[in-house]
Design an enzyme around this catalytic site. Sequence first.
Site, PDB file in Angstrom:
ATOM      1  N   HIS A   1       0.838  -1.201   0.000  1.00  0.00           N
ATOM      2  CA  HIS A   1       0.000   0.000   0.000  1.00  0.00           C
ATOM      3  C   HIS A   1       0.869   1.246   0.000  1.00  0.00           C
ATOM      4  O   HIS A   1       0.638   2.181   0.756  1.00  0.00           O
ATOM      5  CB  HIS A   1      -0.956  -0.024   1.169  1.00  0.00           C
TER       6      HIS A   1
ATOM      7  N   TYR B   1       3.587  -5.246   9.640  1.00  0.00           N
ATOM      8  CA  TYR B   1       3.455  -3.788   9.606  1.00  0.00           C
ATOM      9  C   TYR B   1       4.605  -3.151  10.398  1.00  0.00           C
ATOM     10  O   TYR B   1       5.162  -2.135  10.007  1.00  0.00           O
ATOM     11  CB  TYR B   1       2.125  -3.363  10.229  1.00  0.00           C
TER      12      TYR B   1
END
Length: 369
Positions: free
Chosen positions: A78, A345
Amino acid sequence: MSPSEPDSANDSTVPSPAPSRLPAPLGRYALIAFVISAAAAAFGYVAGPLDPQRLTPERIVDHLQANGGLHPGYRRNHAKGVCVIGYFDSNGAAAAYSKAGVFARGRTPVVGRFALPGGNPYAPDGGVPIRSFALRFTQADGQQWRTGMNNMPVFPVATPQAFFEQLQVGAPDPATGKPDPAKQKAFFAAHPETAAFRAWAKDRKPSASYATERYYGLNAFYFIDAAGARQAVRWRVEPDNGAATAPLTAQDHDVLADELDRRLAQGPLQWRLLVTLAAPGDPTADATRVWPSDRREIDAGRIVLARAQAQDAGACRDINYDPLILPDGIAGSDDPLLAARSSAYAESYRRRTAEEARAGDHPPKELPR
């Protein structure tokens, strides 16, 4: 891991992080110590520190980075996105199931991010049909709720190991620059659980607007009420922003951010936050399976976005949208993808902030808008 954020990766029985009471606003690198410790905790489960063959956050992020190319300072998944600022207007309907302050009647500020999957910040907007929407809610007491959602109703695979295998077969072939179709076909044949996602993606056209998409939380969580009772839930947001525009072509660049700006110039954008309550026996550990359509649903309020910001200097730039940063009243489920996403993440966040620090804390140049 979501085809959504990475900053993503693998695990399941890592203890849920303590409720987040991080000060807002956050300093440039105020989260680094927390992120590193969270990654270490998740690593112990994902990999086992003495077994180099087991899956680790580093291996997952390495493959994300290899597939998307190295773009210093950007998220490993992303990478291309835009920040948004607004608030959540709770109507109090979810407060009976969760003691989280965000669900008490009233307004909670949010910092969000729309994005495309993949690690290339220069990718065309029309290349894939997946869009993501991440949000950070900050309660009056400082606790935070972070969630990363996607516009697909199911995740392709159910386990971190299967996700890692999917990354491997998705690696570009040096001869063609594209994944090997034979390897992908073999992967899908070996993973029948991907059928629901493939059915969704088969005829899905890339949307020309972030504002007209429905976004799903995908993973199951638990709401915990004031008495300690737990209720398994999933959530999604439903747009109330008018009609969609024509689908994009594969070559369209930077249409989504410009279209978002045009809509916001005419007024705020809104989504309803809908919470689905599981019945006994509904799966909480498998994001490839939807719950029956007759499950009870709560309209918890409205997410309202007032303005957008470029991601290179906007408020979302330094936020790791870790799905296990949760306030009192929300807890992670037994879905193994949650801890995997959290640890991956963290690894992505560690890399990109270190790259920016080495570059003198100057963010990478944003794409022209």
